[in-house]
Motif scaffolding. Structure first.
Motif: not given
Length: 534
Positions: A165-181
């Motif tokens: 799961v990779e951020l696009i356009g320098g977004g907020d990394s908290t999204l990765l944490d939530e998707v990861g959970r």
């Protein structure tokens, strides 16, 4: 021409039966859109002893997908890497191999692993349709490069399934944490390997004990006949580290910094030149301060090469610092006193020097002398030239080294305070500044042995160094202002504003000279020095 992409991602391992959860509503995700299937074929290059893999660096040639080409991935932080890309070519492109020269040295880059990946891509978007992240389900087949179906004899290539799961356009990394959970709740597991390459090396039998590299595993070669720690440890009592342990740890760290900052300097990243230059100075200072630990006969030639490197790096850094100082000073001048195109002249003056300085730095890093220095540093850490005092308790040796540097500093400060005003005093204060820097560095190196007292002492000496540094910067600034005023006068623009700035710098230097006795008195109090005793 290479370009760079900042990659922020999370990786997960999944078994064949794990299904992707519904991610709508997770971290602002409104829709999950299918983006097709890609077939990727990548060959990963490294030296036979895997010097790049040892530092979590990957270099690959990949075909298929949207970004076919050469990719060099440099670690920035956990889960964050800079991917430097170059067009496809038959061999590793020079613009990428230059970035790994400090690790590879003269080693040959060869293909080690081949990864073929079937990638199914989904794009996570918000309610406005803006892409937030890309989720890829990868079915990976790894094998040794050049083998058709097997790794080492009798060992099949490895296969696995993973999710990126990779951020696009320098977004907020908290999204990765939530998707990861959400993925973990569905049965995925955080990846046990830092990259596909790391897992491939392990599962194809290529991972092996790598040779020690600067900044990695501690090595302490002792003088012949000495014990491992200079004697037997007392039962039940924690053994104090030896002077060799502490000094080599500090030396190793500075070498590591130099090697790791090499690609950052080549890429012209902010503050990279300054940090690399500081590491060369710290290393050279350690050689000069800890002569009872490291044989000066062996380190003196290396110190001279480090001095050369610091001077070459300093050309651009000094210009950068000087320009910033003059621009800040000019910004404080009222508009009514800015006569002529002073800002434009200052900008042109700085840019002319920057172009030449930048090319000179790259020429140095690409040259044989720098490569020889890196090889010498590798050899130094492989077989450190330790003297008998290296086996003595670290606190005893370190305290003596710091006190010796302090006494040297005290003599230079006293000489500067007694010197007549003008060039003689300027030179004496500059000499005291260099002694203050050396004393500070030796105290910093002694922190593992002397603890908080060394940290406090280094901080007090740093304040003296900063004052003396500001004075020296004023001396250099006045020289530049004389040059600028002369150029302006010859162009018929007038040099009034530059003369005004010169006068202000002169007053600033005088303020620092008046402040020095008080600051030195605070830094040199007897109780501070007494705290450095072992």
């Amino acid at each position: 021409m290479a370009d760079t992409v900042r990659e922020v991602e999370r990786k997960y391992e999944v078994d064949g039966g794990v299904q992707l959860p519904d991610l709508t509503g997770v971290g602002g995700v409104a829709t999950v859109a299918e983006s097709g299937v890609e077939n990727l074929d990548a060959r990963y290059y490294d030296t036979p002893d895997q010097r790049l893999a040892a530092d979590a660096i990957t270099l690959r040639r990949r075909t298929g997908g949207r970004d076919a080409g050469w990719h060099l991935k440099l670690p920035v932080a956990p889960g964050v890497r800079d991917e430097v890309r170059a067009p496809l070519s038959a061999t590793p492109p020079e613009e990428l191999t230059a970035l790994v020269r400090s690790r590879v040295l003269e080693g040959e880059l060869v293909p080690l692993v081949r990864l073929r990946t079937r990638r199914t891509v989904r794009v996570l978007r918000d309610a406005a349709g803006t892409p937030l992240a890309e989720l890829a389900v990868d079915e990976v087949h790894a094998q040794r490069a050049g083998r058709s179906a097997k790794g080492k004899a009798g060992t099949a290539g490895a296969r696995w399934r993973e999710i990126e799961v990779e951020l696009i356009g320098g977004g907020d990394s908290t999204l990765l944490d939530e998707v990861g959970r959400a993925l973990v709740a569905a049965g995925a597991r955080p990846a046990s390997s830092e990259s596909k390459l790391a897992r491939a090396l392990a599962e194809t039998g290529l991972e092996h004990a790598r040779p020690a590299r600067p900044g990695a595993e501690p090595r302490t070669s002792r003088p012949k006949g000495s014990g491992k720690h200079g004697g037997k440890a007392m039962a039940g009592k924690k053994k104090e580290p030896t002077a060799g342990d502490v000094v080599l740890r500090y030396v190793r760290e500075q070498v590591r910094v130099i090697i790791e900052l090499d690609p950052a300097v080549r890429r012209d990243l902010p503050d990279a030149v300054h940090r690399m230059r500081v590491a060369t100075r710290r290393l050279r200072s350690a050689f000069r301060s800890y002569t009872k630990v490291l044989d000066r006969g062996a380190t003196r030639p290396i110190g001279l090469e480090l001095k050369w490197l610091a001077a070459e790096l300093g050309v651009d850094r000094d210009r950068e610092v000087l320009t910033a100082r003059l621009q800040e000073a000019l910004a404080e001048v009222p508009g009514t006193l800015r006569l002529g195109p002073v800002a434009a002249r200052l900008r042109i003056w700085s840019e002319r020097r920057r172009t030449g300085a930048r090319s000179e730095v790259l020429s140095v890093l690409d040259g044989p002398r720098y490569l020889a220095l890196l090889k010498t540093l590798h050899a130094l850490l492989e077989a450190p030239p330790l003297r008998p005092a290296a086996d003595r308790p670290a606190s005893e040796v370190a305290a003596g080294a710091v006190r010796k540097d302090y006494r040297r500093l005290a003599r230079r400060v006293e000489a500067a305070l007694a010197a007549p005003a003008g060039q003689t005093r300027d030179e004496a204060l500059h000499s005291a500044r260099k002694a203050a820097k050396r004393t500070r560095y030796s105290a910093e190196a002694a922190r593992p042995a002397l603890g908080p007292p060394a940290k406090k002492f280094a901080r007090r000496i740093k304040r003296v160094q900063q004052l003396l540094g500001d004075h020296q910067d004023s001396v250099v600034a006045r020289g530049a202002l004389r040059e600028l005023a002369t150029q302006a006068q010859q162009a018929g623009e007038g040099g009034f504003t530059f003369g005004l700035l010169y006068g202000r710098e002169e007053a600033r230097a005088a303020d620092r000279e008046r402040e020095l006795p008080r600051r030195w008195q605070k830094a040199s109090r007897r109780k501070h020095r007494a705290a450095l005793r072992p």
